[in-house]
Motif scaffolding. Structure first.
Motif, short mmCIF file in Angstrom:
data_model
loop_
_atom_site.label_atom_id
_atom_site.label_comp_id
_atom_site.label_asym_id
_atom_site.label_seq_id
_atom_site.Cartn_x
_atom_site.Cartn_y
_atom_site.Cartn_z
N GLY A 198 0.70 -1.12 0.09
CA GLY A 198 0.15 0.03 -0.09
C GLY A 198 0.85 1.28 0.04
N GLU A 199 2.29 1.18 -0.18
CA GLU A 199 2.96 2.38 -0.34
C GLU A 199 2.81 3.35 -1.55
OE1 GLU A 199 7.66 3.31 0.70
OE2 GLU A 199 7.16 1.84 -0.51
N VAL A 200 2.52 4.42 -1.07
CA VAL A 200 2.48 5.29 -2.22
C VAL A 200 3.56 6.25 -2.67
CG1 VAL A 200 0.89 7.37 -3.24
CG2 VAL A 200 -0.16 5.67 -1.98
N ILE A 201 4.09 6.13 -3.67
CA ILE A 201 5.39 6.95 -3.96
C ILE A 201 5.17 7.81 -5.18
CG2 ILE A 201 7.86 6.57 -4.91
CD1 ILE A 201 7.79 3.68 -3.63
N SER A 202 5.63 9.13 -5.06
CA SER A 202 5.59 9.97 -6.03
C SER A 202 6.97 10.66 -6.42
CB SER A 202 4.57 11.38 -5.82
OG SER A 202 4.83 11.93 -4.61
N THR A 203 7.30 10.79 -7.54
CA THR A 203 8.60 11.59 -8.08
C THR A 203 8.40 12.29 -9.21
OG1 THR A 203 9.04 9.48 -9.54
CG2 THR A 203 9.83 9.27 -7.52
N TRP A 204 9.37 13.47 -9.28
CA TRP A 204 9.40 14.33 -10.46
C TRP A 204 10.98 14.70 -10.44
CZ3 TRP A 204 7.06 15.01 -5.78
CH2 TRP A 204 7.58 16.31 -5.00
N THR A 205 10.89 15.33 -11.65
CA THR A 205 12.31 16.16 -11.84
C THR A 205 12.26 17.54 -12.20
OG1 THR A 205 12.26 15.72 -14.31
CG2 THR A 205 13.38 13.99 -12.84
N ASP A 206 13.28 18.26 -11.65
CA ASP A 206 13.42 19.63 -12.25
C ASP A 206 14.72 19.81 -12.51
OD1 ASP A 206 14.67 20.00 -9.73
OD2 ASP A 206 13.36 21.20 -8.91
N GLY A 207 15.13 21.15 -12.46
CA GLY A 207 16.71 21.55 -13.09
C GLY A 207 17.69 20.88 -12.20
N HIS A 208 17.27 20.50 -10.86
CA HIS A 208 18.35 19.88 -9.79
C HIS A 208 18.38 18.26 -9.90
CE1 HIS A 208 18.65 24.16 -8.50
NE2 HIS A 208 17.31 24.19 -8.40
N GLY A 209 17.25 17.72 -10.47
CA GLY A 209 17.28 16.38 -10.22
C GLY A 209 16.01 15.70 -9.84
N THR A 210 16.04 14.76 -9.00
CA THR A 210 14.75 13.89 -8.69
C THR A 210 14.31 14.15 -7.51
OG1 THR A 210 15.21 12.14 -10.40
CG2 THR A 210 13.60 11.77 -8.81
N TRP A 211 13.00 14.41 -7.11
CA TRP A 211 12.53 14.70 -6.11
C TRP A 211 11.44 13.42 -5.80
CZ3 TRP A 211 13.04 19.52 -2.98
CH2 TRP A 211 13.74 20.56 -3.74
N ALA A 212 11.23 13.29 -4.40
CA ALA A 212 10.41 11.88 -4.13
C ALA A 212 9.67 12.25 -2.72
CB ALA A 212 11.31 10.74 -4.12
N ARG A 213 8.45 11.78 -2.77
CA ARG A 213 7.72 11.77 -1.71
C ARG A 213 7.10 10.16 -1.65
NH1 ARG A 213 4.81 17.40 -2.02
NH2 ARG A 213 6.64 18.90 -1.79
N ARG A 214 6.99 9.51 -0.40
CA ARG A 214 6.52 8.30 -0.13
C ARG A 214 5.62 8.34 1.25
NH1 ARG A 214 12.16 4.83 0.61
NH2 ARG A 214 13.01 6.25 2.32
N ALA A 215 4.73 7.34 1.04
CA ALA A 215 3.83 7.27 2.48
C ALA A 215 3.15 5.91 2.38
CB ALA A 215 2.63 8.46 2.34
N PHE A 216 2.89 5.36 3.79
CA PHE A 216 2.19 4.18 3.84
C PHE A 216 1.43 4.28 5.34
CE2 PHE A 216 6.20 3.67 5.83
CZ PHE A 216 5.88 2.86 7.07
N ALA A 217 0.50 3.43 5.29
CA ALA A 217 -0.35 3.41 6.67
C ALA A 217 0.28 1.96 7.31
CB ALA A 217 -1.80 3.28 6.51
#
Length: 235
Positions: free
Chosen positions: A77-96
Motif C-alpha cells: 500500500g506504499e504510495v510513491i511520487s517522483t518528479w524532476t526539475d533542473g536539480h534532479g529527482t524529488w520524491a515523496r512516499r507514504a504508507f499506513a
C-alpha cells in the motif's frame, strides 16, 4: 525506490481527493493528491475509512518540470511520487503502518537541495456533508513539530468527531511554529508521522497526550518503520 507490481500508476497529479492515491491498514488511511507545490493528504479514520481532515504541504517554489509519476505498491500500500526539475529527482512516499498504526510520509529533495515547506490542516473537503468546526494547534518541542486538530461535525447520523496529531521530524533543518502552521526550513529530508482517533463530542478536553506519547516513542527512520509494516503485511 520500491515499485513492485503496481496496482495504480499515473503520470500527472490527481486534481481532487476523490481521484487521489490511497494507502490504508484497516484502521486508518490517507489519500494523497495535488501538485508538488501544494500536496494534500486526506486522513481517514476507522474501519469505515471516513475522511477526517486534510493535511496540506505547501512548497510554493516547487514545480515538476518533467517525469512526474505516482505509484501504489500492490502488497504494502506504499504510495510513491517522483518528479524532476533542473536539480534532479524529488520524491515523496507514504504508507499506513499495520505494525504501528501510524501514517508515515517522507519528503526527499533532489541532490544538493533541501525541503522548505509550510504545513497546515483544513476540513473543507468536497463531498463532506454536514457542518463542522475544528481547532488546530502548532507547537515545537524537543526538536519536533506537532500539528494537531480536533474536529466536531454534524451529519444525518448525528454528531461525530476526530482528533489527529502529526509529528514533524526535520533532518538537518529547523521547524518553526507560526500561528496554526509549522514552517520547515532547510531540511535534508522530512518525516511526517500521523495518528488519529475518534472522541466523544460531549468531551471538553483534548485527548492528544496519548497520541503524542505514542508518536514520540516511534523510530524516526522511514525505512525502519516500513520494514516493520512490510513484515506485518500478508504476502
Amino acid at each position: 525506490m520500491r515499485m513492485s507490481e503496481p496496482t495504480m500508476y499515473d503520470t500527472s497529479p490527481a486534481a481532487c481527493w476523490t481521484d487521489g492515491f490511497r494507502t490504508a491498514n484497516g484502521e486508518c488511511g490517507a489519500v494523497l493528491y495535488g501538485e508538488p507545490a501544494m500536496e494534500k493528504v486526506v486522513f481517514e479514520a476507522g474501519r469505515s475509512c471516513h475522511p477526517a481532515y486534510e493535511f496540506r504541504i505547501s512548497s510554493p517554489g516547487m514545480a515538476a518540470v518533467g517525469g512526474y509519476g505516482r505509484i501504489t505498491d500492490s502488497r504494502t500500500g506504499e504510495v510513491i511520487s517522483t518528479w524532476t526539475d533542473g536539480h534532479g529527482t524529488w520524491a515523496r512516499r507514504a504508507f499506513a503502518s499495520r505494525a504501528d498504526q501510524v501514517i508515515a510520509h517522507e519528503l526527499l529533495p533532489a541532490p544538493g537541495r533541501t525541503v522548505d515547506t509550510t504545513l497546515s490542516v483544513d476540513t473543507a473537503l468536497d463531498g463532506l456533508l454536514g457542518s463542522t468546526r475544528f481547532t488546530t494547534r502548532a507547537t515545537v518541542s524537543n526538536g519536533s513539530g506537532y500539528l494537531t486538530l480536533r474536529r466536531v461535525g454534524l451529519s444525518g447520523c448525528g454528531a461525530f468527531g476526530y482528533e489527529g496529531i502529526t509529528r514533524v521530524v526535520a533532518f538537518g533543518g529547523s521547524i518553526l511554529a507560526s500561528g496554526t502552521t509549522l514552517v520547515v526550513i532547510g531540511a535534508a529530508r522530512l518525516l511526517l508521522l500521523t495518528k488519529l482517533d475518534r472522541y466523544e463530542p460531549s468531551s471538553t478536553g483534548w485527548f492528544f497526550p496519548a497520541l503524542r506519547t505514542a508518536l514520540a516513542g516511534l523510530d524516526n527512520d522511514y525505512a525502519t518503520l516500513f520494514a516493520r509494516h512490510a513484515a506485518a503485511t500478508p504476502a
